[in-house]
Design a protein around this motif. Sequence first.
Motif, PDB file in Angstrom:
ATOM      1  N   LEU A  98       0.827  -1.208   0.000  1.00 19.63           N
ATOM      2  CA  LEU A  98       0.000   0.000   0.000  1.00 19.63           C
ATOM      3  C   LEU A  98       0.862   1.259   0.000  1.00 19.63           C
ATOM      4  N   ALA A  99       1.870   1.278  -0.848  1.00 20.10           N
ATOM      5  CA  ALA A  99       2.774   2.420  -1.048  1.00 20.10           C
ATOM      6  C   ALA A  99       3.603   2.761   0.186  1.00 20.10           C
ATOM      7  N   ALA A 100       3.879   1.764   1.035  1.00 26.11           N
ATOM      8  CA  ALA A 100       4.701   1.990   2.226  1.00 26.11           C
ATOM      9  C   ALA A 100       5.468   0.720   2.559  1.00 26.11           C
ATOM     10  N   LEU A 101       6.444   0.866   3.425  1.00 21.81           N
ATOM     11  CA  LEU A 101       7.185  -0.273   3.944  1.00 21.81           C
ATOM     12  C   LEU A 101       6.201  -1.199   4.656  1.00 21.81           C
ATOM     13  N   SER A 102       6.375  -2.496   4.529  1.00 18.21           N
ATOM     14  CA  SER A 102       5.445  -3.431   5.165  1.00 18.21           C
ATOM     15  C   SER A 102       5.397  -3.195   6.677  1.00 18.21           C
ATOM     16  N   GLY A 103       4.246  -3.488   7.254  1.00 17.56           N
ATOM     17  CA  GLY A 103       4.056  -3.271   8.686  1.00 17.56           C
ATOM     18  C   GLY A 103       5.040  -4.036   9.549  1.00 17.56           C
ATOM     19  N   ALA A 104       5.367  -5.267   9.171  1.00 17.46           N
ATOM     20  CA  ALA A 104       6.301  -6.067   9.976  1.00 17.46           C
ATOM     21  C   ALA A 104       7.712  -5.472   9.953  1.00 17.46           C
ATOM     22  N   MET A 105       8.137  -4.943   8.806  1.00 15.41           N
ATOM     23  CA  MET A 105       9.455  -4.282   8.749  1.00 15.41           C
ATOM     24  C   MET A 105       9.417  -3.010   9.590  1.00 15.41           C
ATOM     25  N   LYS A 106       8.358  -2.245   9.454  1.00 15.07           N
ATOM     26  CA  LYS A 106       8.235  -1.002  10.226  1.00 15.07           C
ATOM     27  C   LYS A 106       8.194  -1.315  11.719  1.00 15.07           C
ATOM     28  N   GLU A 107       7.497  -2.372  12.102  1.00 12.42           N
ATOM     29  CA  GLU A 107       7.429  -2.750  13.511  1.00 12.42           C
ATOM     30  C   GLU A 107       8.805  -3.129  14.053  1.00 12.42           C
ATOM     31  N   MET A 108       9.620  -3.811  13.227  1.00 14.53           N
ATOM     32  CA  MET A 108      10.985  -4.140  13.645  1.00 14.53           C
ATOM     33  C   MET A 108      11.770  -2.851  13.910  1.00 14.53           C
ATOM     34  N   PHE A 109      11.642  -1.889  13.001  1.00 17.27           N
ATOM     35  CA  PHE A 109      12.326  -0.606  13.225  1.00 17.27           C
ATOM     36  C   PHE A 109      11.773   0.085  14.472  1.00 17.27           C
ATOM     37  N   ASP A 110      10.462   0.056  14.673  1.00 18.20           N
ATOM     38  CA  ASP A 110       9.867   0.671  15.865  1.00 18.20           C
ATOM     39  C   ASP A 110      10.421   0.060  17.146  1.00 18.20           C
ATOM     40  N   ARG A 111      10.557  -1.263  17.192  1.00 16.40           N
ATOM     41  CA  ARG A 111      11.066  -1.959  18.384  1.00 16.40           C
ATOM     42  C   ARG A 111      12.536  -1.669  18.636  1.00 16.40           C
ATOM     43  N   CYS A 112      13.295  -1.562  17.561  1.00 19.25           N
ATOM     44  CA  CYS A 112      14.758  -1.508  17.684  1.00 19.25           C
ATOM     45  C   CYS A 112      15.350  -0.111  17.572  1.00 19.25           C
TER      46      CYS A 112
END
Length: 160
Positions: free
Chosen positions: A58-72
């Motif tokens: 949906l024109a963005a980084l996948s949620g799971a990749m973004k969540e990894m960045f959010d956690r780390c």
Amino acid sequence: MEECKLLIIWHSRTGGSRALAEAAAAGAAGADCLAADDVTPDRLLAAGGYLFVGPENLAALSGAMKEMFDRCYYPCLGRIEGRPYATIICAGSDGENAQRQLDRIATGWRLRRVADPVIVNTAAQTPEAILAPKTIPANRLAEARDLGAALAEGLAAGIF
């Protein structure tokens, strides 16, 4: 935990990004290849460089990749500056927004891009095509394998 020179982090829902990450890992002797859900700040801190492989959803980084960045993000902030990174985006169209989003996160971490972005366009435009398992062409898998090899060799030789 044993130190890893190159850490390949991926997320895939339909197999395209996973195939690209596995191809990169095949080229990068000694690399650690982890799904985004399994990445911890300690794994990022132990690595000498990174290859981020994920889909544009949906024109963005996948949620799971973004969540990894959010956690780390905050546990690693100020602790991995200057480390090299590269990216592979698997997209149904242009992939540019996911690439831009990932680069903005990497800029915040002060990572250093060492290879041009790779965007693999699967041309999936219908709901059926978008949700279907992806088959990545051999030449694009070879490109991922070569990128993994170049990153691992550059780290081993102290180029990055």
